[in-house]
Design an enzyme around this catalytic site. Structure first.
Site, PDB file in Angstrom:
ATOM      1  CD  GLU A 219       7.644 -59.169  40.810  1.00 48.61           C
ATOM      2  OE1 GLU A 219       9.421 -58.358  39.664  1.00 48.61           O
ATOM      3  OE2 GLU A 219       6.803 -58.568  40.317  1.00 48.61           O
ATOM      4  CG  ASN A 260       3.750 -59.865  46.444  1.00 47.99           C
ATOM      5  OD1 ASN A 260       2.941 -59.981  46.536  1.00 47.99           O
ATOM      6  ND2 ASN A 260       4.532 -58.491  45.678  1.00 47.99           N
ATOM      7  CG  HIS A 296       0.248 -56.766  38.150  1.00 46.18           C
ATOM      8  ND1 HIS A 296      -0.472 -55.408  38.187  1.00 46.18           N
ATOM      9  CD2 HIS A 296       1.526 -57.193  38.829  1.00 46.18           C
ATOM     10  CE1 HIS A 296       0.549 -55.062  39.174  1.00 46.18           C
ATOM     11  NE2 HIS A 296       1.909 -55.759  39.730  1.00 46.18           N
ATOM     12  CD  GLU A 326       2.773 -55.951  42.936  1.00 52.47           C
ATOM     13  OE1 GLU A 326       2.827 -55.871  42.233  1.00 52.47           O
ATOM     14  OE2 GLU A 326       3.768 -56.009  43.917  1.00 52.47           O
ATOM     15  CG  ASP A 328      -3.446 -53.759  38.473  1.00 52.72           C
ATOM     16  OD1 ASP A 328      -2.727 -54.355  37.925  1.00 52.72           O
ATOM     17  OD2 ASP A 328      -1.563 -52.465  37.815  1.00 52.72           O
TER      18      ASP A 328
HETATM   19  O1  G3I Z   1      13.561 -42.403  40.394  1.00 52.85           O
HETATM   20  C1  G3I Z   1      13.841 -42.595  39.271  1.00 52.85           C
HETATM   21  C2  G3I Z   1      13.734 -40.904  39.388  1.00 52.85           C
HETATM   22  O2  G3I Z   1      14.623 -40.329  39.473  1.00 52.85           O
HETATM   23  C3  G3I Z   1      13.146 -40.699  37.941  1.00 52.85           C
HETATM   24  O3  G3I Z   1      13.954 -39.364  37.341  1.00 52.85           O
HETATM   25  C4  G3I Z   1      12.462 -41.227  37.134  1.00 52.85           C
HETATM   26  C5  G3I Z   1      12.337 -41.180  35.419  1.00 52.85           C
HETATM   27  O4  G3I Z   1      11.800 -41.921  34.819  1.00 52.85           O
HETATM   28  O5  G3I Z   1      12.117 -42.796  37.414  1.00 52.85           O
HETATM   29  C6  G3I Z   1      12.323 -42.706  38.846  1.00 52.85           C
HETATM   30  O6  G3I Z   1      11.933 -44.229  38.643  1.00 52.85           O
HETATM   31  C7  G3I Z   1      11.141 -44.823  38.303  1.00 52.85           C
HETATM   32  C8  G3I Z   1      10.453 -45.074  39.401  1.00 52.85           C
HETATM   33  O7  G3I Z   1       9.620 -46.322  39.488  1.00 52.85           O
HETATM   34  C9  G3I Z   1      10.457 -44.755  40.552  1.00 52.85           C
HETATM   35  O8  G3I Z   1       9.087 -43.077  40.378  1.00 52.85           O
HETATM   36  C10 G3I Z   1      11.327 -45.664  37.339  1.00 52.85           C
HETATM   37  O9  G3I Z   1      12.082 -45.093  36.265  1.00 52.85           O
HETATM   38  C11 G3I Z   1      10.114 -46.735  36.635  1.00 52.85           C
HETATM   39  O10 G3I Z   1      10.853 -47.968  36.450  1.00 52.85           O
HETATM   40  C12 G3I Z   1       9.682 -47.398  39.000  1.00 52.85           C
HETATM   41  O11 G3I Z   1       8.885 -48.249  38.465  1.00 52.85           O
HETATM   42  C13 G3I Z   1       8.149 -49.052  39.241  1.00 52.85           C
HETATM   43  C14 G3I Z   1       7.951 -50.399  38.564  1.00 52.85           C
HETATM   44  O12 G3I Z   1       7.621 -51.011  40.039  1.00 52.85           O
HETATM   45  C15 G3I Z   1       9.158 -50.549  38.739  1.00 52.85           C
HETATM   46  O13 G3I Z   1       9.610 -51.494  38.281  1.00 52.85           O
HETATM   47  C16 G3I Z   1       6.684 -48.241  39.306  1.00 52.85           C
HETATM   48  O14 G3I Z   1       6.383 -47.280  39.671  1.00 52.85           O
HETATM   49  C17 G3I Z   1       6.250 -49.616  40.752  1.00 52.85           C
HETATM   50  O15 G3I Z   1       4.685 -49.254  40.813  1.00 52.85           O
HETATM   51  C18 G3I Z   1       6.355 -51.007  39.748  1.00 52.85           C
HETATM   52  O16 G3I Z   1       5.294 -51.556  41.007  1.00 52.85           O
HETATM   53  C19 G3I Z   1       6.003 -53.463  40.668  1.00 52.85           C
HETATM   54  C20 G3I Z   1       6.279 -53.443  41.881  1.00 52.85           C
HETATM   55  O17 G3I Z   1       7.436 -53.300  42.874  1.00 52.85           O
HETATM   56  C21 G3I Z   1       6.056 -55.462  41.662  1.00 52.85           C
HETATM   57  N1  G3I Z   1       5.285 -56.212  41.210  1.00 52.85           N
HETATM   58  C22 G3I Z   1       4.976 -55.195  40.211  1.00 52.85           C
HETATM   59  C23 G3I Z   1       4.750 -53.774  40.302  1.00 52.85           C
HETATM   60  C24 G3I Z   1       4.639 -52.919  38.850  1.00 52.85           C
HETATM   61  O18 G3I Z   1       5.863 -52.932  37.988  1.00 52.85           O
END
Ligand code: G3I
Length: 407
Positions: A219, A260, A296, A326, A328
């Protein structure tokens, strides 16, 4: 609701669908090929008639022996296997899915993910990102990433590394460390080298095509095509992209190296910026193998197949491959038969566009089941974006994927 940073919030806003009109009473509100509104004015309900037609029926006229909308949700019916069909009829290298460590405790989920007739490739949704792999400077942790890399080996699936450098999920020691441009270059080189090298030893190069890949840079652009500002681009402009790609190539000469990005499905300012960047990298002899089109998307708002193909071809004309990384296709909840039918058509559109372009090597969905999708946690009131429902049963979207690879 997840806590989100201001920059992430801005990115999320870019995803939000614009307010769209609602269909009048008796008007059409869905069906394959329908590009109009998918919801009805107050006092009427969008009612599934058949795959090609849903209509806004006045409340009270809908048969209510059972809940019509709820009871009539169509399911997937295809018995074909998505990865098998992607390869045999689609001519692609794989159909894959993202996954994440927490959901691997769900044994039913994990078993289906491991079925390589369904998924020939997996991407770790979080566990190879910077905050997971180098949470403190020089301290590398690969435990969670290794779990997913090992799954890919055990299951005979290709692995997509994700990602080396991104404005998000970047630890504060990097973003707020007050480093000079030279220090940041060195920090980025060191991070990319260590992470990519670690997985170079673990990757399974399944066939001659050797298509294990890395989203090295994630990004880099804003939606208006300008360079996304964060610690690396502020200090180094886009030269950080070159730094990361060169380090990744040195660490794993076999992996395909990608940039990406989202919202580059069809032509526009952001796609143009991506093309300009890739052209300049190629001209400079920088290693770059592919453009990852995240995909997305929103039900009923997917670009036409012709528009997708034209953009995919413009990318591959630069001398790189592309992948849908990715995918969806989300909707405003609740699901209705009309929305499911439209989503089926939308999945077919994207998959068939990839099929039509030789340089589109494969398609990855951003997890396979609505149970573990990122969408509801970020876009309140939206979801149901994936081809398997919360109970891991296939939806019409799955049939749409099979049709896209088949026809
Ligand atoms: O690791 C912490 C954990 O310690 C904590 O307890 C928990 C509480 O909310 O949060 C955890 O972190 C989360 C992380 O995922 C791991 O699960 C974050 O809050 C959460 O915001 C994060 O979301 C991820 C997101 O990227 C971050 O921007 C999504 O799972 C993931 O699917 C998403 O993937 C991105 C791609 O990398 C790039 N393109 C867009 C895509 C969707 O946003």
């Amino acid at each position: 609701m997840l806590a989100i940073s201001a920059s992430l919030a801005a990115a999320i806003l870019a995803f939000l669908p614009s307010a769209s009109a609602q269909s009048a009473v008796w008007g059409q509100c869905g069906g394959q090929g329908w590009t109009g509104p998918l919801t009805c004015v107050a006092g009427s309900t969008c009612t599934f008639s058949n795959t090609f037609y849903s209509q806004c029926l006045p409340d009270g006229t809908v048969t209510t022996t059972t809940s019509v909308v709820g009871a009539a949700l169509p399911t997937g019916t295809s018995t074909a296997k998505s990865n098998t069909v992607a390869k045999s009829l689609g001519g692609k290298l794989y159909f894959g899915s993202a996954t994440d460590n927490p959901e691997l405790t769900d044994t039913t989920y994990k078993a289906k993910l491991g079925d390589n007739t369904l998924f020939g490739q997996i991407t770790p949704g979080n566990s190879m990102k910077w905050d997971a792999t180098e949470p403190q400077q020089g301290v590398f942790t690969f435990t969670n990433g290794d779990v997913i890399a090992n799954l890919s080996k055990t299951n005979g699936q290709l692995l997509r590394g994700h990602n080396c450098v991104w404005y998000n999920q970047l630890p504060s020691w990097v973003s707020s460390g007050g480093f000079s441009a030279a220090q940041l270059t060195s920090i980025l080189q060191n991070h990319t080298m260590n992470v990519v090298k670690h997985y170079a030893g673990q990757e399974l190069h399944i066939d001659a095509a050797d298509e294990d890949a890395w989203d090295v840079v994630n990004e880099p652009f804003n939606d208006d095509g300008t360079v996304r500002q964060f610690v690396f681009s502020e200090a180094l402009n886009l030269s950080y992209v070159t730094t990361a790609l060169v380090a990744a190539r040195a660490a794993d000469p076999k992996a395909k190296l990608y940039i990406n990005e989202y919202n580059i499905d069809s032509a526009g300012a952001k796609s143009t910026s991506m093309m300009n960047l890739v052209s300049s990298l190629k001209a400079a002899g920088t290693p770059i193998d592919g453009i990852g089109i995240q995909g997305h998307l929103i039900v009923g708002q997917v670009p036409s197949k012709a528009a997708l193909i034209a953009n995919y071809q413009a990318f591959t004309a630069l001398g790189v491959e592309i992948a849908i990384t990715e995918l969806d296709i989300r909707m405003t909840l609740p699901e209705t038969p009309a929305l499911r039918a439209q989503q089926q058509a939308d999945y077919t559109t994207v998959i068939s566009a990839c099929k039509a372009v030789a340089g589109c090597v494969g398609v990855t969905i951003w997890d396979y089941t609505d149970k573990y999708s990122w969408i509801p946690g970020v876009f309140s009131g939206q979801g149901a974006a994936l081809p398997w429902d919360d109970n891991l049963a296939i939806k019409p979207a799955y049939d749409g994927i099979i049709a896209g690879f088949t026809n």
